[in-house]
Motif scaffolding. Structure first.
Motif, PDB file in Angstrom:
ATOM      1  N   LEU A  43       0.816  -1.215   0.000  1.00  0.00           N
ATOM      2  CA  LEU A  43       0.000   0.000   0.000  1.00  0.00           C
ATOM      3  C   LEU A  43       0.845   1.259   0.000  1.00  0.00           C
ATOM      4  O   LEU A  43       0.467   2.272  -0.597  1.00  0.00           O
ATOM      5  CB  LEU A  43      -0.930   0.011   1.224  1.00  0.00           C
ATOM      6  N   LEU A  44       1.984   1.226   0.683  1.00  0.00           N
ATOM      7  CA  LEU A  44       2.810   2.430   0.793  1.00  0.00           C
ATOM      8  C   LEU A  44       3.898   2.503  -0.276  1.00  0.00           C
ATOM      9  O   LEU A  44       4.173   3.570  -0.818  1.00  0.00           O
ATOM     10  CB  LEU A  44       3.467   2.498   2.180  1.00  0.00           C
ATOM     11  N   LYS A  45       4.567   1.370  -0.547  1.00  0.00           N
ATOM     12  CA  LYS A  45       5.716   1.335  -1.463  1.00  0.00           C
ATOM     13  C   LYS A  45       6.694   2.452  -1.118  1.00  0.00           C
ATOM     14  O   LYS A  45       7.221   3.163  -1.991  1.00  0.00           O
ATOM     15  CB  LYS A  45       5.267   1.442  -2.919  1.00  0.00           C
ATOM     16  N   LEU A  46       6.953   2.582   0.165  1.00  0.00           N
ATOM     17  CA  LEU A  46       7.837   3.633   0.655  1.00  0.00           C
ATOM     18  C   LEU A  46       9.302   3.232   0.549  1.00  0.00           C
ATOM     19  O   LEU A  46      10.185   4.087   0.449  1.00  0.00           O
ATOM     20  CB  LEU A  46       7.476   3.937   2.119  1.00  0.00           C
ATOM     21  N   THR A  47       9.557   1.946   0.575  1.00  0.00           N
ATOM     22  CA  THR A  47      10.926   1.437   0.562  1.00  0.00           C
ATOM     23  C   THR A  47      11.114   0.482  -0.611  1.00  0.00           C
ATOM     24  O   THR A  47      10.149  -0.084  -1.134  1.00  0.00           O
ATOM     25  CB  THR A  47      11.234   0.694   1.873  1.00  0.00           C
ATOM     26  N   HIS A 232       5.871   1.109 -16.980  1.00  0.00           N
ATOM     27  CA  HIS A 232       4.933   0.160 -17.580  1.00  0.00           C
ATOM     28  C   HIS A 232       3.605   0.848 -17.871  1.00  0.00           C
ATOM     29  O   HIS A 232       3.238   1.848 -17.243  1.00  0.00           O
ATOM     30  CB  HIS A 232       4.685  -1.016 -16.634  1.00  0.00           C
ATOM     31  N   THR A 233       2.883   0.278 -18.814  1.00  0.00           N
ATOM     32  CA  THR A 233       1.471   0.614 -19.006  1.00  0.00           C
ATOM     33  C   THR A 233       0.676  -0.557 -18.474  1.00  0.00           C
ATOM     34  O   THR A 233       0.826  -1.676 -18.949  1.00  0.00           O
ATOM     35  CB  THR A 233       1.145   0.837 -20.492  1.00  0.00           C
ATOM     36  N   GLY A 234      -0.130  -0.313 -17.459  1.00  0.00           N
ATOM     37  CA  GLY A 234      -0.870  -1.399 -16.839  1.00  0.00           C
ATOM     38  C   GLY A 234      -0.510  -1.540 -15.375  1.00  0.00           C
ATOM     39  O   GLY A 234       0.081  -0.645 -14.764  1.00  0.00           O
ATOM     40  N   ALA A 235      -0.878  -2.676 -14.811  1.00  0.00           N
ATOM     41  CA  ALA A 235      -0.731  -2.874 -13.369  1.00  0.00           C
ATOM     42  C   ALA A 235       0.687  -3.311 -13.020  1.00  0.00           C
ATOM     43  O   ALA A 235       1.267  -4.182 -13.668  1.00  0.00           O
ATOM     44  CB  ALA A 235      -1.725  -3.920 -12.890  1.00  0.00           C
ATOM     45  N   THR A 236       1.230  -2.682 -11.981  1.00  0.00           N
ATOM     46  CA  THR A 236       2.507  -3.076 -11.405  1.00  0.00           C
ATOM     47  C   THR A 236       2.347  -3.128  -9.883  1.00  0.00           C
ATOM     48  O   THR A 236       1.254  -2.920  -9.351  1.00  0.00           O
ATOM     49  CB  THR A 236       3.624  -2.068 -11.745  1.00  0.00           C
ATOM     50  N   GLU A 237       3.468  -3.372  -9.179  1.00  0.00           N
ATOM     51  CA  GLU A 237       3.436  -3.337  -7.723  1.00  0.00           C
ATOM     52  C   GLU A 237       3.035  -1.955  -7.191  1.00  0.00           C
ATOM     53  O   GLU A 237       2.595  -1.820  -6.049  1.00  0.00           O
ATOM     54  CB  GLU A 237       4.820  -3.693  -7.165  1.00  0.00           C
ATOM     55  N   MET A 238       3.193  -0.924  -8.007  1.00  0.00           N
ATOM     56  CA  MET A 238       2.937   0.454  -7.587  1.00  0.00           C
ATOM     57  C   MET A 238       1.492   0.875  -7.785  1.00  0.00           C
ATOM     58  O   MET A 238       1.147   2.030  -7.514  1.00  0.00           O
ATOM     59  CB  MET A 238       3.841   1.406  -8.369  1.00  0.00           C
TER      60      MET A 238
END
Length: 574
Positions: A43-47, A232-238
């Motif tokens: 949810l955060l992808k802070l690190t 990317h175009t589309g879904a990633t971890e971000m």
């Protein structure tokens, strides 16, 4: 609501105190890290997971040699990991109560930050640690205090230039992305706490040109790479993080500003501005096309992205509708607009219920604690005083009761705001009962209403004891009395959706804003929503909700009093 004397970072001690013996065992360090990766990191992808995991494994093998900045980050990660799980999982995994571990890592994170001199040292790792600490302690802290604490984080970030995009300084692609993720997560959190405390001054109201992070996976980003990875175009971890960060740029009190001119000499702006409706439609389309169309509901992170994004868009529409109602009072909105607003409120709560009910989103529900659908409830309960029959009435009550069960609303209602909220339910249900009786029918009140009636019966005495002393009301910039209710965007102002979706010019946020006391406006516009006691519409409109009613005593690092478990106390209002 908040009587904790905890004075961090000013009273905790101000001196070095070793926390090496407060670390969990090596096995538990890895378990906490894995919980963080499962529940918090998506949810955060802070690190950056691959890089940080190597550092944590190395630190766990030799805790006496770990750097002070990394140690602070580790304790903040422990705190967030425990925050994201419930009592049963905590007991099963660590054989200790959740309260005990929350207290242990809360105070250890404080001391570790002080040990590292976090307010003096320009270190990105320390800013990450401080932000995670704030996220973990949010529910125990008065929003006005928290807003000051987030202000420290903003100043730390600005001092090392995080508000300026790193690419223009020829930093490495890895550092550029790390800075973008940190700045926008901090700015978004600061803005949310600004909403709760009624402030129009936030991290994003003071300039900066930092871009949003790239739409990439962590595996695409390498520490020593010379060129940035292609997005990317589309879904990633971000995908959830980027969708969340888009709302940090969306309209709000800290962005509703206009530039003075001959035709607009006072530079008056508001979330009720006629441009906002058109903006929200463009923003909604942008979110659908950029993120939501790529979401697979069978993937938990994607499903969370779908629901949270659509819920937040509904919220923006509801709040803009509130201002339209207030600023056109006593003239009511057209019936079509009222019905649209009512439907948006129902949808907001339905989205929230879908998140609360989904078993595979359990680890993500800590995030929803900051987003209780308070505006939607106010909208529905005000309208249900008059909308007493029909399909929408039935759907609204079914939605309210389901959400109340899922959020366990009847479990703990102790704070002044929670107590003052209860009569709204009772008055709305009483109106429905009267309408049904007039038609010769009787309906049994749901469990929620029975409980709310009991609470409301005790309210006068409780309100006198618990309502805090009145404080000066924050003022909200609004447009002038010549406001036109039409929500249509003039053709000449229609524009394609740019990346940042700008709405207003970046003129000085302090310049020539006209203010009006929203307490008076809302008393006129919402006569049925006059909360008893000394409740302040200016704060309520900023969603002054979602906090622990009676936080634990947090005196000093040495006095590790167990924190109150937010899943047991006031879980309904998180």
């Amino acid at each position: 609501m908040f009587d904790s004397p905890d004075g961090f970072p000013f009273v905790v001690g101000g001196q070095f105190g070793s926390v090496t013996d407060q670390h969990p065992s090596a096995i538990q360090i890895f378990q906490l890290w894995q919980i963080y990766l499962d529940n918090v990191n998506p949810l955060l992808k802070l690190t950056h997971t691959p890089t940080l995991q190597v550092r944590i494994i190395e630190a766990g093998a030799n805790l006496d040699k770990v750097s002070r900045s990394l140690e602070a980050l580790m304790f903040s990660i422990y705190l967030m990991a425990i925050t994201s799980i419930d009592e049963a999982e905590c007991q099963a995994t660590f054989n200790e109560s959740r309260n005990t571990l929350l207290a242990k890592y809360y105070y250890s994170a404080q001391q570790a930050l002080l040990n590292a001199g976090f307010m003096r040292n320009p270190d990105i790792t320390l800013v990450q640690a401080y932000l995670l600490y704030l996220l973990g302690s949010r529910q125990y802290t008065d929003p006005r205090t928290m807003f000051c604490l987030t202000g420290i984080g903003v100043r730390l970030a600005q001092r090392i230039g995080l508000h300026r995009d790193g690419a223009q300084f020829n930093l490495s692609p890895f550092e550029v992305e790390e800075r973008r993720r940190l700045w926008w997560t901090l700015a978004g959190f600061d803005r949310r706490i600004g909403e709760l405390s009624g402030s129009i001054i936030t991290a994003i109201s003071n300039g900066g040109n930092c871009k949003l992070p790239l739409n990439i996976n962590d595996a695409d980003l390498h520490l020593h790479a010379k060129d940035p990875p292609p997005p990317h175009t589309g879904a990633t971890e971000m995908i959830f993080s980027l969708a969340r960060l888009e709302f940090a740029k969306a309209p709000g009190n800290d962005k509703m500003k206009g530039q003075s001119s001959e035709t607009n000499p006072h530079a008056i702006a508001s979330v009720a501005d006629y441009r906002l409706s058109g903006y929200l439609e463009r923003f909604s389309t942008h979110m659908e096309d950029t993120y939501l169309r790529y979401c697979d509901p069978k993937v938990p992170l994607h499903y969370m992205t779908l629901l949270m994004t659509r819920s937040n868009i509904c919220k923006l529409k509801i709040v803009s509708g509130f201002f339209r109602v207030a600023l056109t009072a006593p003239t009511p909105l057209p019936a079509v607009e009222r019905e649209d607003l009512f439907i948006e409120a129902i949808k907001t709560i339905e989205y929230d219920s879908m998140m609360q009910a989904r078993e595979n989103l359990k680890g993500f529900l800590w995030y929803t604690q900051m987003h209780f659908p308070f505006p939607a409830y106010i909208c529905l309960l005000a309208d249900l005083r008059h909308r007493t029959t029909g399909d929408l009435c039935e759907r609204a009550w079914a939605t309210i009761c389901e959400n109340a069960d899922l959020r366990k609303m009847t479990a703990h209602m102790r704070s002044p705001m929670h107590l003052s909220f209860s009569p709204l339910f009772v008055r709305a249900w009483d109106a429905r009962e009267a309408a049904e009786a007039a038609l010769g029918r009787t309906i049994a009140p749901p469990r929620l209403i029975t409980h709310m009636r009991q609470v409301a019966a005790r309210l006068p005495k409780a309100a006198k004891k618990q309502t805090p002393a009145p404080t000066p009301s924050p003022k909200i910039p609004v447009i002038s009395g010549s406001y036109v209710a039409s929500a249509q965007t003039p053709p000449e102002q229609q524009q394609a959706i740019p990346g940042a979706l700008p709405l207003y010019s970046e003129s000085d946020v302090f310049s020539n804003l006209q203010h009006i006391d929203m307490n008076r406006q809302f008393a006129t516009a919402f006569p049925d929503v006059n909360l008893p006691g000394e409740m302040d519409w200016n704060y309520l409109m900023q969603e002054y909700s979602g906090f622990i009613a009676h936080p634990p005593q947090m005196n000093a690092y040495a006095n590790q009093a167990p924190l109150q478990d937010p899943t047991q106390a006031a879980a309904a209002w998180q």
